[in-house]
Design a protein around this motif. Structure first.
Motif, short mmCIF file in Angstrom:
data_model
loop_
_atom_site.label_atom_id
_atom_site.label_comp_id
_atom_site.label_asym_id
_atom_site.label_seq_id
_atom_site.Cartn_x
_atom_site.Cartn_y
_atom_site.Cartn_z
N THR A 194 0.84 -1.20 0.00
CA THR A 194 0.00 0.00 0.00
C THR A 194 0.87 1.25 0.00
O THR A 194 0.63 2.20 -0.76
N SER A 195 1.90 1.26 0.85
CA SER A 195 2.82 2.39 0.90
C SER A 195 3.50 2.62 -0.44
O SER A 195 3.64 3.75 -0.90
N ALA A 196 3.91 1.53 -1.09
CA ALA A 196 4.58 1.65 -2.39
C ALA A 196 3.65 2.26 -3.44
O ALA A 196 4.09 3.04 -4.30
N SER A 197 2.37 1.93 -3.39
CA SER A 197 1.43 2.50 -4.35
C SER A 197 1.32 4.01 -4.17
O SER A 197 1.23 4.76 -5.15
N LEU A 198 1.36 4.47 -2.91
CA LEU A 198 1.29 5.90 -2.66
C LEU A 198 2.62 6.59 -2.97
O LEU A 198 2.64 7.76 -3.37
N ASP A 199 3.73 5.89 -2.77
CA ASP A 199 5.02 6.44 -3.19
C ASP A 199 5.02 6.72 -4.68
O ASP A 199 5.53 7.75 -5.14
N ALA A 200 4.46 5.79 -5.46
CA ALA A 200 4.41 5.97 -6.91
C ALA A 200 3.53 7.15 -7.29
O ALA A 200 3.85 7.92 -8.20
N VAL A 201 2.41 7.30 -6.62
CA VAL A 201 1.54 8.45 -6.85
C VAL A 201 2.27 9.74 -6.50
O VAL A 201 2.23 10.73 -7.25
N ALA A 202 2.97 9.74 -5.36
CA ALA A 202 3.69 10.94 -4.92
C ALA A 202 4.75 11.35 -5.95
O ALA A 202 4.98 12.54 -6.17
N LEU B 162 -5.93 17.76 -12.84
CA LEU B 162 -5.46 18.48 -11.67
C LEU B 162 -4.88 19.83 -12.06
O LEU B 162 -4.19 19.95 -13.08
N GLN B 163 -5.13 20.83 -11.22
CA GLN B 163 -4.73 22.20 -11.49
C GLN B 163 -3.64 22.65 -10.51
O GLN B 163 -3.55 22.14 -9.39
N PRO B 164 -2.82 23.64 -10.89
CA PRO B 164 -1.84 24.18 -9.95
C PRO B 164 -2.52 24.66 -8.67
O PRO B 164 -3.56 25.30 -8.70
N GLY B 165 -1.92 24.31 -7.54
CA GLY B 165 -2.45 24.73 -6.25
C GLY B 165 -3.52 23.84 -5.66
O GLY B 165 -3.93 24.06 -4.51
N ASP B 166 -4.01 22.84 -6.42
CA ASP B 166 -5.01 21.93 -5.87
C ASP B 166 -4.46 21.20 -4.64
O ASP B 166 -3.26 20.89 -4.57
N ILE B 167 -5.34 20.88 -3.70
CA ILE B 167 -5.00 19.93 -2.65
C ILE B 167 -5.73 18.63 -2.99
O ILE B 167 -6.94 18.62 -3.24
N VAL B 168 -4.97 17.54 -3.04
CA VAL B 168 -5.47 16.26 -3.55
C VAL B 168 -5.19 15.18 -2.51
O VAL B 168 -4.04 14.95 -2.13
N SER B 169 -6.24 14.51 -2.05
CA SER B 169 -6.10 13.40 -1.12
C SER B 169 -6.23 12.08 -1.88
O SER B 169 -7.20 11.89 -2.62
N ILE B 170 -5.25 11.21 -1.71
CA ILE B 170 -5.25 9.90 -2.36
C ILE B 170 -5.27 8.83 -1.27
O ILE B 170 -4.36 8.74 -0.45
N ASP B 171 -6.30 8.02 -1.29
CA ASP B 171 -6.49 6.92 -0.33
C ASP B 171 -6.33 5.62 -1.11
O ASP B 171 -6.98 5.42 -2.15
N SER B 172 -5.44 4.74 -0.65
CA SER B 172 -5.14 3.51 -1.39
C SER B 172 -5.09 2.33 -0.43
O SER B 172 -4.85 2.50 0.78
N ALA C 179 3.96 -6.90 21.21
CA ALA C 179 4.50 -7.03 22.56
C ALA C 179 5.67 -6.09 22.83
O ALA C 179 5.91 -5.70 23.98
N ASP C 180 6.38 -5.70 21.79
CA ASP C 180 7.58 -4.88 21.97
C ASP C 180 7.39 -3.42 21.63
O ASP C 180 8.32 -2.62 21.75
N GLY C 181 6.20 -3.03 21.15
CA GLY C 181 5.98 -1.63 20.80
C GLY C 181 4.94 -1.49 19.71
O GLY C 181 4.01 -2.29 19.61
N ILE C 182 5.09 -0.46 18.88
CA ILE C 182 4.18 -0.26 17.75
C ILE C 182 4.99 -0.23 16.46
O ILE C 182 6.19 0.05 16.46
N TRP C 183 4.30 -0.51 15.35
CA TRP C 183 4.91 -0.49 14.03
C TRP C 183 3.89 0.05 13.04
O TRP C 183 2.76 -0.45 12.99
N VAL C 184 4.27 1.10 12.31
CA VAL C 184 3.38 1.67 11.30
C VAL C 184 3.52 0.82 10.04
O VAL C 184 4.53 0.88 9.34
N LEU C 185 2.51 0.04 9.77
CA LEU C 185 2.57 -0.96 8.70
C LEU C 185 2.64 -0.33 7.32
O LEU C 185 3.19 -0.92 6.39
N THR C 186 2.08 0.87 7.15
CA THR C 186 2.00 1.51 5.83
C THR C 186 3.04 2.61 5.66
O THR C 186 2.89 3.49 4.81
N ALA C 187 4.11 2.56 6.45
CA ALA C 187 5.26 3.44 6.26
C ALA C 187 6.49 2.57 6.04
O ALA C 187 6.71 1.61 6.79
N ALA C 188 7.28 2.87 5.04
CA ALA C 188 8.43 2.04 4.71
C ALA C 188 9.41 1.93 5.87
O ALA C 188 10.09 0.91 6.03
#
Length: 277
Positions: A25-33, A90-100, A250-259
């Motif tokens: 999922t993260s890789a798909s958003l990296d490609a969009v970015a 898409l136009q200059p200055g747009d704010i665009v939210s991408i959910d994947s 058990a050892d903490g937290i991990w953000v699954l969708t961040a590389a």
């Protein structure tokens, strides 16, 4: 939003199975970015995300939602969530939210990012959008940081709202919230982005949630467009949406969708995420 209702705490092996779809999922958003810019259509961004997910052996999990035929939701300016990709340029200055989201071997990832496209840096609305995007992203990290030490899940919403309140006059959507994630993309429990009565479920190893604040530059009232999907602010104010899927183990937290598992986002809070063993 309808949630499926499996047990909300995953076993250690199930947590490990959530790592790969999160990274895909993260890789798909990296490609969009890497690709997003004025002149592209939202449909072109959708195709980019789909190609990454399928090339990685996964399936776009949004396509598994009845009636939805796309890989991402693309929401522009006053559209908050669930925007349908297509021919919109898409136009200059747009704010665009991408959910994947990606499903891989029966397990799911879900993440969203917002982008402010290059435009006139002196334009007042562009400045507002840049600030809105920063506040929304940082509200997400405040929620994730709270999860790292929380006793109960609703401490996440308290942290998000507390941060947003300090930043000025912004609205936090209340009709749309985060959720658990696992075998299904949307599972119990709900994850509120604002303060609520009650503590919510205990935060303990096995809890996996998608935290996703949706913040507006104005009011929080919304309307669903005639396409039955796109959610738009009633007052026309701009919106941003950031989301990560996060596992508690058990050892903490991990953000699954961040590389990096969330290392960069959590560093300002003095929190070091720990890989799932």
């Amino acid at each position: 939003m309808a949630f499926s209702k499996p047990g909300i705490y995953k076993k250690p092996d199930e947590l490990r199975r959530l790592v790969a779809p999160g990274l895909l999922t993260s890789a798909s958003l990296d490609a969009v970015a890497a690709a997003i810019r004025p002149g592209l259509t939202t449909g072109e961004l959708d195709a980019i995300a789909e190609r990454v997910i399928r090339d990685g052996g996964g399936e776009p999990n949004f396509m598994l939602v009845p009636g939805y035929r796309h890989t991402v939701c693309s929401s522009v300016n006053s559209d908050v969530v669930h925007g349908i990709p297509g021919g919109r340029v898409l136009q200059p200055g747009d704010i665009v939210s991408i959910d994947s989201g990606a499903q891989l071997d029966g397990w799911n990832g879900d993440s969203a990012r917002s982008f402010v496209l290059d435009g006139d840096p002196d334009d007042d609305r562009a400045l507002v959008r840049t600030t809105l995007n920063r506040v929304t992203e940082q509200s997400l990290w405040h929620g994730i940081a709270a999860l790292a030490s929380a006793k109960h899940l609703n401490e996440v919403g308290d942290a998000i709202e507390g941060y947003v309140e300090e930043q000025g006059e912004f609205g936090i959507l209340e009709d749309y919230v985060g959720h658990g994630i696992g075998r299904s993309m949307h599972e119990e429990p709900p994850v509120f982005n604002y303060r609520v009565r009650g503590r919510g479920p205990a935060v303990r190893p096995g809890l996996v949630v998608a935290i996703e604040p949706m913040i507006t530059a104005g009011g929080i009232d919304t309307v669903t467009q005639d396409d039955d999907w796109t959610v738009t602010t009633v007052d026309g104010s701009d919106a941003a949406h950031w989301e990560h899927s996060v596992a508690v183990h058990a050892d903490g937290i991990w953000v699954l969708t961040a590389a990096d598992g969330g290392a960069a986002g959590l560093a300002p809070f003095g929190i070091r995420p720990v890989p799932i063993p």
